[in-house]
Write a protein that holds these residues in place. Structure first.
Motif, short mmCIF file in Angstrom:
data_model
loop_
_atom_site.label_atom_id
_atom_site.label_comp_id
_atom_site.label_asym_id
_atom_site.label_seq_id
_atom_site.Cartn_x
_atom_site.Cartn_y
_atom_site.Cartn_z
N GLY A 120 1.13 -15.12 1.72
CA GLY A 120 2.56 -14.96 1.87
C GLY A 120 3.17 -14.25 0.67
N ASN A 121 4.47 -13.93 0.76
CA ASN A 121 5.06 -13.13 -0.31
C ASN A 121 5.16 -13.87 -1.65
N ALA A 122 5.01 -15.21 -1.64
CA ALA A 122 5.02 -15.94 -2.91
C ALA A 122 3.87 -15.50 -3.81
N HIS A 123 2.79 -14.99 -3.22
CA HIS A 123 1.62 -14.57 -3.99
C HIS A 123 1.84 -13.24 -4.71
N PHE A 124 2.81 -12.47 -4.28
CA PHE A 124 2.96 -11.11 -4.80
C PHE A 124 4.11 -10.97 -5.80
N ALA A 125 4.72 -12.07 -6.17
CA ALA A 125 5.82 -12.01 -7.14
C ALA A 125 5.25 -11.91 -8.55
N ASN A 126 5.89 -11.09 -9.38
CA ASN A 126 5.52 -10.99 -10.80
C ASN A 126 6.78 -10.67 -11.61
N SER A 127 6.60 -10.44 -12.90
CA SER A 127 7.77 -10.23 -13.76
C SER A 127 8.51 -8.95 -13.42
N ILE A 128 7.84 -8.00 -12.77
CA ILE A 128 8.50 -6.74 -12.40
C ILE A 128 9.01 -6.81 -10.97
N ARG A 129 8.16 -7.30 -10.06
CA ARG A 129 8.55 -7.36 -8.64
C ARG A 129 8.86 -8.82 -8.31
N LYS A 130 10.13 -9.19 -8.45
CA LYS A 130 10.53 -10.57 -8.29
C LYS A 130 10.89 -10.94 -6.86
N ALA A 131 11.09 -9.95 -6.02
CA ALA A 131 11.46 -10.22 -4.63
C ALA A 131 10.61 -9.36 -3.70
N PRO A 132 9.29 -9.60 -3.66
CA PRO A 132 8.41 -8.74 -2.85
C PRO A 132 8.58 -8.98 -1.35
N GLU A 133 8.69 -7.89 -0.63
CA GLU A 133 8.74 -7.97 0.84
C GLU A 133 7.34 -7.67 1.37
N ILE A 134 6.37 -8.48 0.91
CA ILE A 134 4.98 -8.24 1.27
C ILE A 134 4.37 -9.55 1.79
N ALA A 135 3.67 -9.46 2.88
CA ALA A 135 2.85 -10.58 3.36
C ALA A 135 1.65 -9.99 4.11
N GLU A 136 0.49 -10.54 3.82
CA GLU A 136 -0.73 -10.02 4.45
C GLU A 136 -0.91 -10.58 5.86
N LYS A 137 -1.53 -9.77 6.69
CA LYS A 137 -2.03 -10.29 7.96
C LYS A 137 -3.32 -11.08 7.70
N GLY A 138 -3.67 -11.94 8.63
CA GLY A 138 -4.91 -12.68 8.49
C GLY A 138 -6.12 -11.78 8.64
N GLU A 139 -7.19 -12.15 7.96
CA GLU A 139 -8.45 -11.39 8.07
C GLU A 139 -9.09 -11.65 9.43
N PRO A 140 -9.56 -10.61 10.12
CA PRO A 140 -10.24 -10.84 11.40
C PRO A 140 -11.51 -11.67 11.21
N GLY A 141 -11.81 -12.52 12.17
CA GLY A 141 -13.02 -13.32 12.11
C GLY A 141 -14.26 -12.47 12.33
N GLU A 142 -15.37 -12.94 11.80
CA GLU A 142 -16.65 -12.25 11.98
C GLU A 142 -17.06 -12.32 13.45
N GLU A 143 -17.63 -11.24 13.95
CA GLU A 143 -18.11 -11.23 15.33
C GLU A 143 -19.47 -10.60 15.40
N ARG A 144 -20.29 -11.08 16.30
CA ARG A 144 -21.64 -10.54 16.46
C ARG A 144 -22.21 -10.98 17.80
N VAL A 145 -23.26 -10.31 18.20
CA VAL A 145 -24.03 -10.71 19.38
C VAL A 145 -25.30 -11.35 18.87
N ILE A 146 -25.57 -12.58 19.29
CA ILE A 146 -26.76 -13.27 18.81
C ILE A 146 -27.71 -13.56 19.96
N GLU A 147 -28.96 -13.67 19.61
CA GLU A 147 -30.03 -13.94 20.57
C GLU A 147 -30.59 -15.32 20.30
N LEU A 148 -30.62 -16.16 21.32
CA LEU A 148 -31.16 -17.51 21.22
C LEU A 148 -32.51 -17.55 21.93
#
Length: 426
Positions: free
Chosen positions: A125-153
């Motif tokens: 969330g934007n609380a992570h991107f605040a610093n002494s220069i950028r005190k009001a960041p309009e930045i928030a990350e999207k979630g990372e996509p989950g790993e996907e694969r085809v597996i053989e059992l």
């Protein structure tokens, strides 16, 4: 229905999105950023269930996706993590990545767990991107996509003793006589099309597991007949029992039959040559069995042979006692086709080498390929001005802009990274 092979698609849950939010308390002037982080996506986990004996369920469901994480909340509230998706598999299941061939795990003991697709981390969330220069960041990350694969059992039956031999030599009848199993029995080839398991119970509560394995034929190591479908199951058995039709009911030669079966086992896996084995000289209740047994003993004087009858139960008690002794003194075999358990438990992980940035031109479009850059694109919210500026800075810092210029990119050219398409601005 017995199924010992399955191919399935698995995907970990996506991470929840971080949010842009601000403190709104009554007596806190100029409240700072307070956007919470998204929750982590759930993993896809395989777990051994000792009550299962087949992979048949995967014929009806082949796509598995774990739950995604929840988005972050105001006041720096962390989104809930996605629930793991637990998939039950029978003991003896091998797991490989279908596309790369990578061996992922060997699930043997009840409760064994293997994560086959990890969930993505939650976006910040934007609380992570605040610093002494950028005190009001309009930045928030999207979630990372989950790993996907085809597996053989691949299921390989877990048994202490495996019955091997030509079709119709009496393996199913013998299993039924020694255990409470109810295998299908018939006087024609390939009555048994899949392994049948039973528990041999001796005195004082002693017991071991016996498997009637599908019949062998010459050329099985090359896939003829049931071929590899049969041979994969024999790799896990501690003790091999050659069941020989000593009465030669179908006009077969017991001496030649043993030699052919041994040759098939050796050509499939050299390790099987050293596996403990005994010979069950079956159908001794029939005429001519004694004559063939004498000739068999003369041909193979080194073998331990037990004259028995699956129909009359002749000789089964001493036969079972000897098998129990061998089971107790034989370690669990390691197949050459499976990574040893101690190797899996003591893997050494090293930092991966830096993956080079690659740029290629395809139909007039410059395609940028690099896993970290592609992940950055997936997690950037391009609707947020500050997020776009941050993305541009990272591209410059990592030398992507310079690399594109070096490959001939000019102002207005089309750039593609993953699923996103951009205009190059020089």
């Amino acid at each position: 229905m017995f199924v010992d092979h399955a191919v399935i698609y698995v995907k970990g849950g996506n991470g929840g999105n971080g949010i842009v939010s601000w403190r709104r308390e009554k007596y806190v002037p100029r409240g700072g950023p307070a956007g919470g982080d998204g929750g982590r996506g759930g993993d896809v986990v395989l777990v051994v269930d000792e009550g299962l004996r087949t992979l048949v369920d995967f014929r009806y469901q082949r796509h598995f996706k774990a739950k995604s994480g929840e988005p972050g909340g105001p006041a720096k509230r962390h989104g809930a993590d996605g629930e793991d998706l637990v998939i039950k598999v029978p003991p003896g299941t091998l797991v490989r990545d279908r596309n790369t061939g990578e061996f992922l795990g060997d699930l043997v003991q009840p409760g064994d767990r293997l994560v086959v697709a990890r969930g993505g981390r939650g976006g910040r969330g934007n609380a992570h991107f605040a610093n002494s220069i950028r005190k009001a960041p309009e930045i928030a990350e999207k979630g990372e996509p989950g790993e996907e694969r085809v597996i053989e059992l691949e299921l390989r039956v877990l048994a202490d003793v495996g019955l091997v031999g030509y079709p119709s030599v009496g393996k199913s009848t013998l299993l039924r006589a020694m255990t409470r199993a109810e295998p299908k029995v018939g006087a024609y080839p390939f009555t048994t099309l899949h392994p049948e398991l039973g528990v041999v119970e001796l005195s004082d509560g002693r017991s071991f597991v016996m498997a009637d394995l599908p019949g062998l034929i010459e050329g099985a190591h090359e896939g003829r007949g049931l071929g590899h479908q049969f041979l994969r199951h024999i790799e896990r058995t501690k003790v091999l029992v050659h069941v020989i039709d000593m009465a030669a009911v179908d006009g077969r030669d017991p001496v030649a039959d043993y030699r052919v079966i041994e040759d098939e086992l050796a050509q499939y896996s050299a390790e099987l040559v050293n596996r403990p084995r005994v010979v069950a000289a079956n159908k001794m209740d029939l005429p001519q069995a004694m004559e063939h047994l004498a000739r068999f003993r003369s041909a193979y004087p080194e073998l331990e042979i037990f004259p028995i009858s699956g129909v009359t139960h002749e000789g089964l008690r001493p036969f079972a006692e000897r098998l129990y002794e061998l089971v107790q003194t034989t370690p669990v075999p390691h197949s050459a086709n499976v990574a040893p358990a101690d190797e899996l438990a003591h893997r050494v992980y090293r930092l991966a080498e830096e993956v080079p940035l690659t740029i290629r031109k395809e139909d007039g479009v410059f395609v940028v390929e690099h896993p970290e850059i592609e992940k950055l694109v997936q997690m950037t919210n391009f609707d947020q001005y500050d997020a776009v500026k941050r993305f541009q800075r990272i591209m410059q810092m990592r030398g992507v802009d310079d690399a594109l210029r070096a490959h001939g990119a000019k102002d207005g050219d089309v750039i593609r990274i993953g699923d996103m398409v951009f205009d190059f601005v020089d």
